[in-house]
Design an enzyme around this catalytic site. Structure first.
Site, PDB file in Angstrom:
ATOM      1  N   ARG A  43     -67.430   6.653   1.931  1.00 45.51           N
ATOM      2  CA  ARG A  43     -65.739   8.004   2.171  1.00 45.51           C
ATOM      3  C   ARG A  43     -65.391   8.859   2.525  1.00 45.51           C
ATOM      4  NH1 ARG A  43     -60.738   8.186  -1.808  1.00 45.51           N
ATOM      5  NH2 ARG A  43     -59.548   9.107  -0.440  1.00 45.51           N
ATOM      6  N   ARG A  80     -59.701   5.444   5.860  1.00 41.29           N
ATOM      7  CA  ARG A  80     -60.743   5.057   4.704  1.00 41.29           C
ATOM      8  C   ARG A  80     -61.826   4.544   5.618  1.00 41.29           C
ATOM      9  NH1 ARG A  80     -57.615   7.475   0.520  1.00 41.29           N
ATOM     10  NH2 ARG A  80     -56.054   8.931   1.487  1.00 41.29           N
ATOM     11  N   ASP A  98     -61.429   3.034  -0.563  1.00 41.89           N
ATOM     12  CA  ASP A  98     -60.643   3.760  -1.181  1.00 41.89           C
ATOM     13  C   ASP A  98     -60.533   3.536  -2.748  1.00 41.89           C
ATOM     14  OD1 ASP A  98     -59.054   5.724  -2.181  1.00 41.89           O
ATOM     15  OD2 ASP A  98     -57.127   4.481  -1.018  1.00 41.89           O
ATOM     16  N   ASP A 150     -58.596   3.176  -7.141  1.00 39.33           N
ATOM     17  CA  ASP A 150     -57.606   4.061  -7.349  1.00 39.33           C
ATOM     18  C   ASP A 150     -56.941   3.135  -8.283  1.00 39.33           C
ATOM     19  OD1 ASP A 150     -56.515   5.460  -5.183  1.00 39.33           O
ATOM     20  OD2 ASP A 150     -55.152   4.124  -4.177  1.00 39.33           O
TER      21      ASP A 150
END
Length: 162
Positions: free
Chosen positions: A81, A90, A93, A95
């Protein structure tokens, strides 16, 4: 006891599809995983970057929220990353979008994820996994970004198992 969580996946650097496929198989080491369709979406931030590939993974895990966050960040690091700028490019990523019905306010983690109800690249994949899902009492299929999507379907829900 396992908790149903939802994890947003995104990539727009490198071989994004391969990176996301590997991320899903690593998530499977943390619990039972199902994935949404794979989508392409325009960048949310600066427009001088490639489009993103996005998906959402449903993960049934026994990890506590902060432990899960640590594992997600470890997977991001393993994927190389890079974070060049805010809302920028990115490699990977991940989340933590939702963790059961919990609302979490912690210096490292906010659940439901900040801005979740404004992001079609999160909402539409969530609906792939659960067409009746609600966030904070709102039925997702009725929110504006779902009605006016900017996404393109790239692959069906078996994309990560190929």
């Amino acid at each position: 006891m396992s908790i149903r969580s939802y994890i947003g996946l995104g990539s727009n650097l490198g071989d994004s599809r391969q990176i996301l496929t590997e991320a899903v198989s690593k998530l499977a080491t943390l619990g039972a995983v199902q994935v949404s369709k794979l989508y392409q979406s325009p960048p949310m931030g600066p427009q001088d970057q490639p489009h993103y590939l996005n998906a959402v993974a449903q993960l049934d895990t026994e990890l506590a929220p902060l432990d899960l966050l640590d594992q997600l960040q470890r997977l991001e690091q393993e994927a190389g990353r890079v974070r060049l700028r805010h809302w920028g490019e990115r490699t990977l990523d991940l989340d933590l979008l939702l963790y059961g019905e919990q609302q979490i306010q912690h210096e490292r983690l906010t659940v439901p994820h900040v801005g979740i109800l404004q992001r079609d690249f999160v909402l539409i994949p969530l609906l792939d996994l659960d067409p009746n899902i609600q966030i904070q009492g709102q039925t997702l299929k009725n929110v504006a970004p779902v009605q006016q999507p900017t996404l393109t379907v790239v692959a069906d829900q078996d994309w990560a198992s190929r």
